[in-house]
Design a protein around this motif. Structure first.
Motif, PDB file in Angstrom:
ATOM      1  N   ARG A 149      35.554  47.305  53.068  1.00 40.05           N
ATOM      2  CA  ARG A 149      34.196  47.082  53.039  1.00 40.05           C
ATOM      3  C   ARG A 149      33.790  47.295  51.375  1.00 40.05           C
ATOM      4  NH1 ARG A 149      31.293  51.749  54.033  1.00 40.05           N
ATOM      5  NH2 ARG A 149      29.480  50.627  54.277  1.00 40.05           N
ATOM      6  N   ASP A 150      34.762  47.924  50.582  1.00 42.23           N
ATOM      7  CA  ASP A 150      34.552  47.843  48.975  1.00 42.23           C
ATOM      8  C   ASP A 150      34.677  46.472  48.574  1.00 42.23           C
ATOM      9  OD1 ASP A 150      33.690  50.421  49.120  1.00 42.23           O
ATOM     10  OD2 ASP A 150      35.776  51.200  48.412  1.00 42.23           O
ATOM     11  N   ILE A 151      35.666  45.544  49.201  1.00 40.94           N
ATOM     12  CA  ILE A 151      35.899  44.250  48.855  1.00 40.94           C
ATOM     13  C   ILE A 151      34.821  43.536  48.900  1.00 40.94           C
ATOM     14  CG2 ILE A 151      37.125  42.208  49.615  1.00 40.94           C
ATOM     15  CD1 ILE A 151      39.645  43.720  50.300  1.00 40.94           C
ATOM     16  N   TYR A 152      33.940  43.783  49.930  1.00 38.91           N
ATOM     17  CA  TYR A 152      32.763  42.544  50.009  1.00 38.91           C
ATOM     18  C   TYR A 152      31.636  43.271  49.163  1.00 38.91           C
ATOM     19  CZ  TYR A 152      35.283  40.380  53.778  1.00 38.91           C
ATOM     20  OH  TYR A 152      36.209  39.713  54.378  1.00 38.91           O
ATOM     21  N   ARG A 153      31.780  44.499  48.873  1.00 39.27           N
ATOM     22  CA  ARG A 153      30.614  45.193  48.054  1.00 39.27           C
ATOM     23  C   ARG A 153      31.013  44.981  46.446  1.00 39.27           C
ATOM     24  NH1 ARG A 153      29.507  51.028  50.405  1.00 39.27           N
ATOM     25  NH2 ARG A 153      31.812  50.925  50.661  1.00 39.27           N
ATOM     26  N   ALA A 154      32.043  44.180  46.523  1.00 41.50           N
ATOM     27  CA  ALA A 154      32.475  43.935  44.933  1.00 41.50           C
ATOM     28  C   ALA A 154      31.568  43.337  44.167  1.00 41.50           C
ATOM     29  CB  ALA A 154      34.151  43.788  44.862  1.00 41.50           C
ATOM     30  N   SER A 155      31.423  43.364  42.694  1.00 41.29           N
ATOM     31  CA  SER A 155      30.441  42.496  42.058  1.00 41.29           C
ATOM     32  C   SER A 155      31.171  41.071  41.854  1.00 41.29           C
ATOM     33  CB  SER A 155      29.971  43.242  40.756  1.00 41.29           C
ATOM     34  OG  SER A 155      31.150  43.522  40.048  1.00 41.29           O
ATOM     35  N   SER A 156      32.524  40.992  41.873  1.00 35.98           N
ATOM     36  CA  SER A 156      33.135  39.569  41.615  1.00 35.98           C
ATOM     37  C   SER A 156      34.489  39.479  42.259  1.00 35.98           C
ATOM     38  CB  SER A 156      33.600  39.787  40.054  1.00 35.98           C
ATOM     39  OG  SER A 156      34.471  40.737  39.653  1.00 35.98           O
ATOM     40  N   ARG A 157      35.228  38.265  42.256  1.00 34.45           N
ATOM     41  CA  ARG A 157      36.052  38.093  42.992  1.00 34.45           C
ATOM     42  C   ARG A 157      37.556  38.871  42.400  1.00 34.45           C
ATOM     43  NH1 ARG A 157      38.774  33.435  45.737  1.00 34.45           N
ATOM     44  NH2 ARG A 157      41.002  33.509  45.216  1.00 34.45           N
ATOM     45  N   GLN A 158      37.390  38.834  40.862  1.00 37.59           N
ATOM     46  CA  GLN A 158      38.487  39.529  40.345  1.00 37.59           C
ATOM     47  C   GLN A 158      38.449  41.021  40.896  1.00 37.59           C
ATOM     48  OE1 GLN A 158      36.243  37.494  38.851  1.00 37.59           O
ATOM     49  NE2 GLN A 158      37.413  35.994  38.375  1.00 37.59           N
ATOM     50  N   GLU A 159      37.407  41.831  41.013  1.00 42.18           N
ATOM     51  CA  GLU A 159      37.199  43.190  41.305  1.00 42.18           C
ATOM     52  C   GLU A 159      37.733  43.148  42.691  1.00 42.18           C
ATOM     53  OE1 GLU A 159      33.896  46.862  41.973  1.00 42.18           O
ATOM     54  OE2 GLU A 159      33.393  44.918  41.113  1.00 42.18           O
ATOM     55  N   ALA A 160      37.206  42.290  43.627  1.00 43.64           N
ATOM     56  CA  ALA A 160      37.738  42.079  44.983  1.00 43.64           C
ATOM     57  C   ALA A 160      39.061  42.128  45.156  1.00 43.64           C
ATOM     58  CB  ALA A 160      36.994  41.141  45.813  1.00 43.64           C
ATOM     59  N   LYS A 161      39.789  41.399  44.300  1.00 45.11           N
ATOM     60  CA  LYS A 161      41.036  40.805  44.315  1.00 45.11           C
ATOM     61  C   LYS A 161      42.079  42.254  43.893  1.00 45.11           C
ATOM     62  CE  LYS A 161      44.726  37.961  42.672  1.00 45.11           C
ATOM     63  NZ  LYS A 161      45.151  36.735  41.705  1.00 45.11           N
ATOM     64  N   ALA A 162      41.511  43.059  42.985  1.00 47.08           N
ATOM     65  CA  ALA A 162      42.099  44.202  42.734  1.00 47.08           C
ATOM     66  C   ALA A 162      42.071  45.317  43.923  1.00 47.08           C
ATOM     67  CB  ALA A 162      41.316  44.834  41.325  1.00 47.08           C
ATOM     68  N   ILE A 163      40.943  45.433  44.425  1.00 49.87           N
ATOM     69  CA  ILE A 163      40.906  46.178  45.624  1.00 49.87           C
ATOM     70  C   ILE A 163      41.599  45.917  46.661  1.00 49.87           C
ATOM     71  CG2 ILE A 163      39.480  47.152  47.426  1.00 49.87           C
ATOM     72  CD1 ILE A 163      37.122  46.779  45.355  1.00 49.87           C
ATOM     73  N   LEU A 164      41.921  44.651  47.011  1.00 52.41           N
ATOM     74  CA  LEU A 164      42.784  43.970  47.994  1.00 52.41           C
ATOM     75  C   LEU A 164      44.311  44.115  47.728  1.00 52.41           C
ATOM     76  CD1 LEU A 164      43.175  42.809  50.892  1.00 52.41           C
ATOM     77  CD2 LEU A 164      42.641  40.487  49.711  1.00 52.41           C
TER      78      LEU A 164
END
Length: 257
Positions: A149-164
Motif C-alpha cells: 500500500r505504501d508503494i502506491y502512496r509513494a511520492s515518486s518511482r524512486q521512493e516506491a522502488k526503495a520500498i519494494l
C-alpha cells in the motif's frame, strides 16, 4: 492507454473487456470469451495505425496476458493494476491467517489484518497488536501487504522502488515458504508494479464498466446468445449525443414524391 480485464457472461463463463483510458475513457471492445487466442487475434486484427498509438496497457496479475502483450505489442508498457495487486495481497494474508488458525487452534480475527491499518478501530488495533505478538508469521504477511500500500502512496518511482526492494529482501529470507513464493511473484512483476508511477493508470474505469454491464444483465433478465449480449452491451455505451443522431438518421424517411 488501454485496460484489459475479464467479466462474467454467465457463471464461470468469462469474457474479456477492453477499454481506453486515455485520451478519452470509453469501452473499446467486448471479446466473446477469455481465451488467450481470442485476445491475440484481437490485437493482430487491430489496424497498425491504431496499434502504434498504444503506449501502456493496464492488466491484473495474469502472466499469460503479460507475455502475450509483450509479443503482440512490443515496446508497450504493461502496468499491474494496483487494485488487483492489493486484492491478491489481502487474499494471501487471509490464507496465512487460516493456516495459522488451523495449526494453533486459536481464533484469529480477519478484519484487523485485511482492513487498512489507519482505519482500524481501537479494538481492532489492539487485536492487531496481539496478532503481531503471538503470530509472527501472519504479522509478516500483514507487513508486506501494508508495504505494498505504501508503494502506491509513494511520492515518486524512486521512493516506491526503495520500498519494494525492502519487501523483496525481507520475503527472500523468510522462513514461511508461502511468503517466499509471494516475494518471487512480486519480483517477477516488479517493473509492472513500479510502472504505475510512470503512467498512473488503473482498471478503475473498467470496473465501472463492469458495474454497468451487471445492471444491464439484471434489467435484461440475463442473456443466452453471446452475439446478442455483445451488441447490447456495446450499444449501451454509445454516447447520448451520438445515439440521438443515429436515431434521427434511422427515423428519417426521404420524400420520394
Amino acid at each position: 492507454m488501454l485496460s484489459i480485464d475479464e467479466h462474467s457472461f454467465r457463471g464461470q463463463d468469462m469474457m474479456i473487456t477492453v477499454t481506453c483510458l486515455w485520451p478519452k475513457k470509453r469501452l473499446f471492445a467486448i471479446l466473446p470469451d477469455d481465451r488467450l487466442g481470442t485476445l491475440k487475434s484481437f490485437f493482430e486484427r487491430m489496424p497498425p495505425s491504431v496499434k502504434k498509438r498504444i503506449r501502456a496497457v493496464c492488466i491484473d496479475l495474469k502472466d499469460s496476458w503479460r507475455k502475450l502483450l509483450q509479443r503482440v505489442l512490443p515496446g508497450v508498457v504493461v502496468v499491474a493494476d494496483h487494485f488487483h495487486v492489493l486484492k491478491d495481497a489481502n487474499r494471501r494474508v487471509d490464507e496465512a491467517r487460516l493456516v495459522e488458525q488451523s495449526v494453533s487452534g486459536h481464533r484469529i480475527p480477519r478484519w484487523p489484518l485485511v482492513k487498512n491499518e489507519e482505519d482500524l478501530t481501537e479494538r481492532q488495533a489492539n487485536q492487531l497488536a496481539a496478532i503481531r505478538k503471538h503470530f509472527r508469521s501472519v504479522a509478516h504477511f500483514h507487513w508486506v501487504k501494508e508495504q505494498l500500500r505504501d508503494i502506491y502512496r509513494a511520492s515518486s518511482r524512486q521512493e516506491a522502488k526503495a520500498i519494494l526492494e525492502r519487501v523483496l529482501l525481507e520475503t527472500e529470507g523468510a522462513s514461511d515458504a508461502a511468503l517466499v513464493q509471494w516475494g518471487r511473484t512480486l519480483r517477477r512483476w516488479k517493473e509492472e508494479i513500479l510502472a504505475y508511477h510512470d503512467w498512473r493508470v488503473t482498471n478503475g474505469y473498467t470496473e465501472g464498466v463492469h458495474m454497468k454491464i451487471k445492471m444491464l444483465k439484471r434489467i435484461s433478465f440475463g442473456f443466452r446468445i453471446r452475439d446478442v449480449y455483445v451488441r447490447k452491451v456495446l450499444s449501451a455505451f454509445i454516447p447520448c449525443g451520438l445515439a440521438g443522431r443515429l436515431i434521427t438518421l434511422l427515423d428519417f424517411e426521404p420524400d420520394t414524391s
